[in-house]
Design a protein around this motif. Structure first.
Motif, PDB file in Angstrom:
ATOM      1  N   ILE A  29       0.833  -1.204   0.000  1.00 38.08           N
ATOM      2  CA  ILE A  29       0.000   0.000   0.000  1.00 38.08           C
ATOM      3  C   ILE A  29       0.870   1.257   0.000  1.00 38.08           C
ATOM      4  CG2 ILE A  29      -1.557   1.365   1.442  1.00 38.08           C
ATOM      5  CD1 ILE A  29      -2.865  -1.311   2.238  1.00 38.08           C
ATOM      6  N   MET A  33       1.011   4.058  -2.741  1.00 38.31           N
ATOM      7  CA  MET A  33       0.700   5.412  -2.312  1.00 38.31           C
ATOM      8  C   MET A  33       1.807   6.374  -2.721  1.00 38.31           C
ATOM      9  SD  MET A  33       0.079   6.909   1.539  1.00 38.31           S
ATOM     10  CE  MET A  33      -1.020   5.570   1.999  1.00 38.31           C
ATOM     11  N   LEU A  89     -11.935  -1.804   1.733  1.00 39.11           N
ATOM     12  CA  LEU A  89     -11.520  -0.504   2.238  1.00 39.11           C
ATOM     13  C   LEU A  89     -12.573   0.050   3.181  1.00 39.11           C
ATOM     14  CD1 LEU A  89     -10.309   1.031  -1.146  1.00 39.11           C
ATOM     15  CD2 LEU A  89      -8.961  -0.246   0.521  1.00 39.11           C
ATOM     16  N   SER A 113      -9.855  10.888  -0.888  1.00 44.45           N
ATOM     17  CA  SER A 113      -9.344   9.549  -0.574  1.00 44.45           C
ATOM     18  C   SER A 113      -9.705   8.552  -1.666  1.00 44.45           C
ATOM     19  CB  SER A 113      -9.908   9.069   0.765  1.00 44.45           C
ATOM     20  OG  SER A 113      -9.495   9.902   1.820  1.00 44.45           O
ATOM     21  N   TRP A 117      -7.175   6.470  -4.069  1.00 51.21           N
ATOM     22  CA  TRP A 117      -7.198   5.013  -4.129  1.00 51.21           C
ATOM     23  C   TRP A 117      -7.390   4.502  -5.557  1.00 51.21           C
ATOM     24  CZ3 TRP A 117      -5.852   0.641  -2.055  1.00 51.21           C
ATOM     25  CH2 TRP A 117      -5.485   0.622  -0.709  1.00 51.21           C
ATOM     26  N   MET A 120      -3.953   4.456  -6.780  1.00 49.03           N
ATOM     27  CA  MET A 120      -3.208   3.386  -6.120  1.00 49.03           C
ATOM     28  C   MET A 120      -3.596   2.021  -6.677  1.00 49.03           C
ATOM     29  SD  MET A 120      -3.314   4.810  -2.191  1.00 49.03           S
ATOM     30  CE  MET A 120      -2.766   3.240  -1.510  1.00 49.03           C
ATOM     31  N   GLN A 121      -4.878   1.848  -6.985  1.00 47.48           N
ATOM     32  CA  GLN A 121      -5.351   0.602  -7.576  1.00 47.48           C
ATOM     33  C   GLN A 121      -4.622   0.326  -8.894  1.00 47.48           C
ATOM     34  OE1 GLN A 121      -9.315   0.833  -9.160  1.00 47.48           O
ATOM     35  NE2 GLN A 121      -9.741  -1.335  -8.776  1.00 47.48           N
ATOM     36  N   LEU A 134     -11.655  -2.604  -5.743  1.00 46.55           N
ATOM     37  CA  LEU A 134     -11.801  -1.857  -4.501  1.00 46.55           C
ATOM     38  C   LEU A 134     -13.214  -2.067  -3.959  1.00 46.55           C
ATOM     39  CD1 LEU A 134     -10.138   1.548  -5.521  1.00 46.55           C
ATOM     40  CD2 LEU A 134      -9.044  -0.515  -4.608  1.00 46.55           C
ATOM     41  N   TRP A 136     -15.510  -0.926  -1.049  1.00 43.35           N
ATOM     42  CA  TRP A 136     -15.659   0.051   0.026  1.00 43.35           C
ATOM     43  C   TRP A 136     -16.677  -0.443   1.053  1.00 43.35           C
ATOM     44  CZ3 TRP A 136     -12.473   4.166   0.512  1.00 43.35           C
ATOM     45  CH2 TRP A 136     -11.728   4.528  -0.613  1.00 43.35           C
ATOM     46  N   GLY A 175      -9.543   2.861   4.354  1.00 44.20           N
ATOM     47  CA  GLY A 175      -9.269   3.438   3.049  1.00 44.20           C
ATOM     48  C   GLY A 175      -9.461   4.925   2.957  1.00 44.20           C
TER      49      GLY A 175
END
Length: 322
Positions: A29, A33, A89, A113, A117, A120-121, A134, A136, A175
């Protein structure tokens, strides 16, 4: 990156302490990030929420140079995420710009956020040559976001139900924004920040006590809070970090200032604009900048003074400590 497959190694990693097995997911992560924070698209994401780009030399921020991707080892949370093709997340509606309920579906967040993400994915999937989705999962417990860690999975408790744990949901990562403070460091494993977070105060139009002032920087405000001969009034939102910060100041300084509650559901600037008691109202610099951007008419004459207290940034928790 190929998954380690020797039976002996798999057995050893399966027996590894949870805190070790969980480190692989955290490392992956942080690597993603770091790449997302350095992505040329990131300043545009921040600009969308009224925020300036951070100084990438800030040591509290994630970076790609110091955070390589780990190998995928059997028995780790990273392996579980890749095998299932999903990372759960956890999020809470902490407000703009971090995560707020979508107008189309209140169970799905939108905000900074989420945008981060999504980048980041891309990096996680590209590095591990996979397709991690992802998922959530909203944290809705009445205990508040200080207890989000209770719903975090662990390498030996993937569904958050082992050893009598009770959770209304379960996720692998927090997340959304997760302010880095001492209490949370003690109960969850937090990454570096993806955006620097400081506590600010809004100076309202309520006159200061005679002979006091102008109190136009954080150092002067803290000095006045400590002074038993000066009674200044600060407001914070109940049952949040703002309330905890003011309570901690009271423990540290004694009863040398007045701490009042901000009206639940009120906006920081809205509350400050209509004030007749508080000289200062607490809020984060990020939330304040976002609110100024979205609602410039709120408390247009109020001064925002940053750095009353430095959190150290915002990041993500990845697992319970052992």
């Amino acid at each position: 990156m190929f998954k380690t497959s020797l039976a002996a190694v798999a057995a050893l990693t399966a027996l590894a302490a949870p805190a070790i097995a969980q480190q692989d997911l955290k490392a992956a992560i942080v690597a993603a990030m770091g790449e997302a924070v350095e992505d040329a698209r990131y300043p545009g994401v921040l600009e969308k929420y009224g925020l300036p780009a951070p100084d990438l030399s800030d040591p509290t921020l994630a970076n790609s140079k110091d955070n390589p991707y780990p190998e995928v080892k059997d028995g780790s949370l990273l392996s579980h995420v890749i095998d299932t093709g999903s990372v759960r997340l956890g999020w809470i509606g902490v407000g703009a710009p971090w995560a707020i309920p979508s107008k189309e579906d209140a169970s799905i967040p939108v905000g900074l956020s989420v945008d981060l993400w999504n980048m980041m994915q891309e990096y996680l999937n590209a590095h591990y040559d996979t397709n991690i989705a992802l998922d959530w999962v909203e944290y809705t417990d009445s205990a508040g976001n200080n207890d989000m860690y209770r719903w975090l999975s662990a390498a030996d408790d993937l569904n958050c139900d082992a050893n009598g744990r009770e959770a209304n949901g379960c996720y692998d990562v927090i997340g959304g924004a997760y302010a880095i403070n001492a209490r949370r460091k003690g109960i969850s494993d937090i990454t570096p920040a993806y955006y620097p977070l400081n506590m600010s105060v809004v100076r309202t139009n309520v006159p200061l006590p005679d002979g006091v002032g102008p109190l136009d920087d954080a150092e002067a405000i803290r000095a006045a809070m400590k002074d038993p001969n000066v009674d200044i009034v600060l407001a914070g939102l109940p049952d949040t970090g703002e309330d905890s910060i003011l309570s901690n100041f009271t423990k540290e300084y004694g009863e040398t200032f007045t701490h009042i509650d901000r009206t639940p559901g009120s906006k920081v600037l809205e509350f400050a604009q209509d004030q007749d008691k508080a000289h200062f109202v607490l809020g984060t610099n990020v939330r304040m900048a976002s609110m100024r951007f979205a609602l410039p008419e709120l408390c247009a004459d109020c001064a925002i003074i940053p750095n009353l207290l430095v959190f150290g940034g915002v990041g993500f928790a990845t697992a319970l400590p052992e």
